[in-house]
Write an enzyme that holds these catalytic residues in place. Structure first.
Site, PDB file in Angstrom:
ATOM      1  N   ASP A   1     -10.301   1.482  -4.969  1.00 27.18           N
ATOM      2  CA  ASP A   1      -9.927   2.892  -4.987  1.00 27.18           C
ATOM      3  C   ASP A   1     -10.383   3.619  -6.251  1.00 27.18           C
ATOM      4  OD1 ASP A   1      -8.616   3.071  -2.510  1.00 27.18           O
ATOM      5  OD2 ASP A   1      -6.779   2.232  -3.336  1.00 27.18           O
TER       6      ASP A   1
ATOM      7  N   ASP B   1       0.827  -1.202   0.000  1.00 29.39           N
ATOM      8  CA  ASP B   1       0.000   0.000   0.000  1.00 29.39           C
ATOM      9  C   ASP B   1       0.870   1.265   0.000  1.00 29.39           C
ATOM     10  OD1 ASP B   1      -2.707   1.168   0.247  1.00 29.39           O
ATOM     11  OD2 ASP B   1      -1.962   1.885   2.186  1.00 29.39           O
TER      12      ASP B   1
ATOM     13  N   GLU C   1       1.681  -0.582  -4.963  1.00 28.75           N
ATOM     14  CA  GLU C   1       0.574   0.309  -5.337  1.00 28.75           C
ATOM     15  C   GLU C   1       1.179   1.631  -5.805  1.00 28.75           C
ATOM     16  OE1 GLU C   1      -3.257   2.849  -3.772  1.00 28.75           O
ATOM     17  OE2 GLU C   1      -1.593   2.357  -2.434  1.00 28.75           O
TER      18      GLU C   1
END
Length: 546
Positions: free
Chosen positions: A421, A325, A354
């Protein structure tokens, strides 16, 4: 010929090793240059001045601005020196580190030839082969399926209601476990879960205890059961590593709140001043969320703390990798150290960053295997949603993405249409089934893995977060039209097991309003043709006879 545009760089995405004796070379020219031929003159660096071998490069692809040529060298020695010979409109010139020259003095080649001085085996980017043909199924855990016989006191929303940022529906790991046969029926072979560790939120990106799966999701035993059942079905399990930031409720941050710079954890965070101010604004945070203080991942103590977490879940629960992340805000030094530690425990554990933008600095074989390929996502939305490009432009843009990285890295990219997202891709295309399937077919044919965000296969709608995180509609799955759509998604996903889509070369082009993606290997050639955003065909060609 536009000499200023010609480009090559040793030990980069223009020159990379597949092993200690195999090197891929690329060279770039201005788009539309009338190149008669391009050859590489090469030898071991200690013999290059007196003897050169010659190999011609082939046209590789074109993007919006450049043409690319490429070849593969099979060497007898791990030390390489080389230059390029370029024939253009009857004129022969040479390209070396100095640039374009009309003649080349090989006796002085030690000064300006390109070199791969020595190909060390531990510097060669390793291919994680299962990523080459992975079909991921991404699950936002709270929203997929709720197992029975559990504490429901925290649940505050009815299954099927539209979500808010604070909604809890009760989905858990045992619920996923109960639906594994359904997931497997989609021809999925990898499961990616959003965070599962202790947190007060529904998304759990604010973790206060990394060594325990949240009780909402069933605790550590539920994760162990899920991983075991996934592995029985040939499904890899990738968890979400939230290592950029931590929860304000963590013991480390609470200690800093109490003791300021006297806390042993003070340097775990990035605080401007001796104490945390009353407004909670003088420390680095994820985005502007003061409840998620950013960790100082340049601190060796923080690095070891996080590395221990990363290796713990691999050693003790046999997970198969991590999605990282906010990975582009974390120290490169930390990712290098984590990679070494993770690979020492499990050689084929995947590390997927990410990163939303060009990530060459993370994808040199020392940090990530691949990234969530949002650049691919953008091209899909530009073409299918916003009409910002036609088929020719899309082909050029996709080629440009492939030229960003090495072939090895491209084969490990995580290609996605949507996720937790983003807006749901099905909604973005106006709930057009054929557009969605065309885009999904492209994600399947791209080098690397593809992803099904839970519910995409049943045409789940949704806007931006939190609307993209709706609950899975299990009743809808019983409708004939939904079953048919699910079957078509599964059929496309199954193509990832074809040899050409596992390790084949890729060529992308366009003619007559049709985009072509050709994947070829020794066994077969598969060609995807996408026309007018709503029609696609797949052609299978036999291997070429010698």
């Amino acid at each position: 010929m536009n000499n200023a545009v010609i480009y090559h760089r040793a030990e980069s995405n223009y020159c990379f090793a597949l092993d200690t004796k195999t090197v891929v070379l690329r060279i770039r020219f201005a788009k539309g240059e009338c190149i008669d031929s391009v050859s590489v003159l090469y030898n071991t660096k200690y013999e290059f001045s007196t003897k050169q071998y010659r190999q011609q490069l082939s046209f590789l692809c074109t993007d919006e601005f450049f043409d690319y040529y490429s070849t593969v060298l099979h060497l007898q020695d791990s030390r390489l020196a080389y230059i390029f010979e370029i024939c253009h409109q009857g004129t022969t010139e040479y390209f070396c580190e100095y640039g374009i020259v009309p003649r080349y003095n090989f006796s002085l080649s030690y000064l300006d030839s390109f070199q791969y001085a020595f190909i060390n085996s531990n510097d060669v980017t390793q291919n994680i082969s299962w990523l080459n043909n992975a079909v991921f199924y991404q699950v936002f855990v709270d929203r997929f399926y709720k197992a029975s016989n559990k504490d429901e006191s925290y649940i505050n929303a009815k299954w099927g209601e539209l979500p808010t940022p604070k909604s809890f529906y009760g989905g858990d790991l045992d619920g996923i476990c109960q639906k594994l046969d359904y997931i497997k029926s989609l021809n999925v072979n990898a499961l990616y879960l959003t965070p599962v560790f202790c947190s007060i939120s529904n998304h759990k990106y604010d973790i206060y205890d990394y060594y325990n799966v949240d009780a909402m999701f069933g605790g550590n035993d539920a994760l162990r059961r899920l991983v075991e059942e996934c592995h029985k079905r040939g499904i890899k399990v990738v968890l979400d590593a939230v290592f950029n930031h931590i929860s304000e409720r963590s013991e480390q941050f609470q200690d800093v709140l109490r003791n300021g710079d006297k806390s042993k954890y003070y340097n775990w965070f990035l605080v401007d001043g001796a104490t945390i101010n009353a407004e909670r604004t003088n420390y680095c945070q994820f985005a502007s969320c003061n409840y998620m203080p950013k960790l100082n991942t340049a601190n060796p103590e923080v690095q070891q703390y996080l590395i221990d977490i990363a290796t713990y879940w691999i050693k003790n629960y046999d997970i198969d990798g991590w999605r990282l992340d906010v990975s582009d805000e974390v120290s490169h030094d930390f990712w290098r150290a984590m990679r070494r530690a993770v690979r020492a425990v499990k050689k084929d554990a995947a590390l997927i960053g990410e990163n939303w933008h060009n990530s060459e600095s993370y994808l040199r074989g020392d940090q990530f295997d691949g990234i969530m390929n949002y650049a691919f996502t953008k091209q899909m939305t530009d073409y299918f949603v916003y009409n910002h490009c036609d088929e020719q432009q899309l082909a050029q843009r996709l080629n440009g993405l492939l030229m960003r990285y090495t072939d090895t890295t491209n084969n490990m990219m995580f290609n996605l249409l949507d996720c937790h997202d983003t807006d749901r891709f099905y909604s973005l295309v106006g709930c057009d089934k054929e557009k969605f399937l065309c885009a999904f077919a492209l994600s399947v044919f791209m080098a690397g893995s593809c992803n099904i965000y839970y519910g995409d296969e049943i045409m789940t709608e949704g806007g931006y977060d939190p609307d993209s995180r709706r609950t899975f509609d299990w009743d809808k799955l019983q409708q004939p039209s939904t079953k048919q759509f699910v079957q078509r998604v599964a059929q496309l996903a199954q193509l990832k097991q074809q040899p050409a889509l596992q390790n084949g070369s890729i060529r992308i082009s366009a003619t007559n309003n049709t985009l072509y993606v050709q994947r070829s290997c020794a066994e077969q050639t598969l060609v995807l043709a996408v026309s007018n955003k709503q029609h696609f065909t797949i052609h299978k060609q036999p291997p070429h006879k010698k």
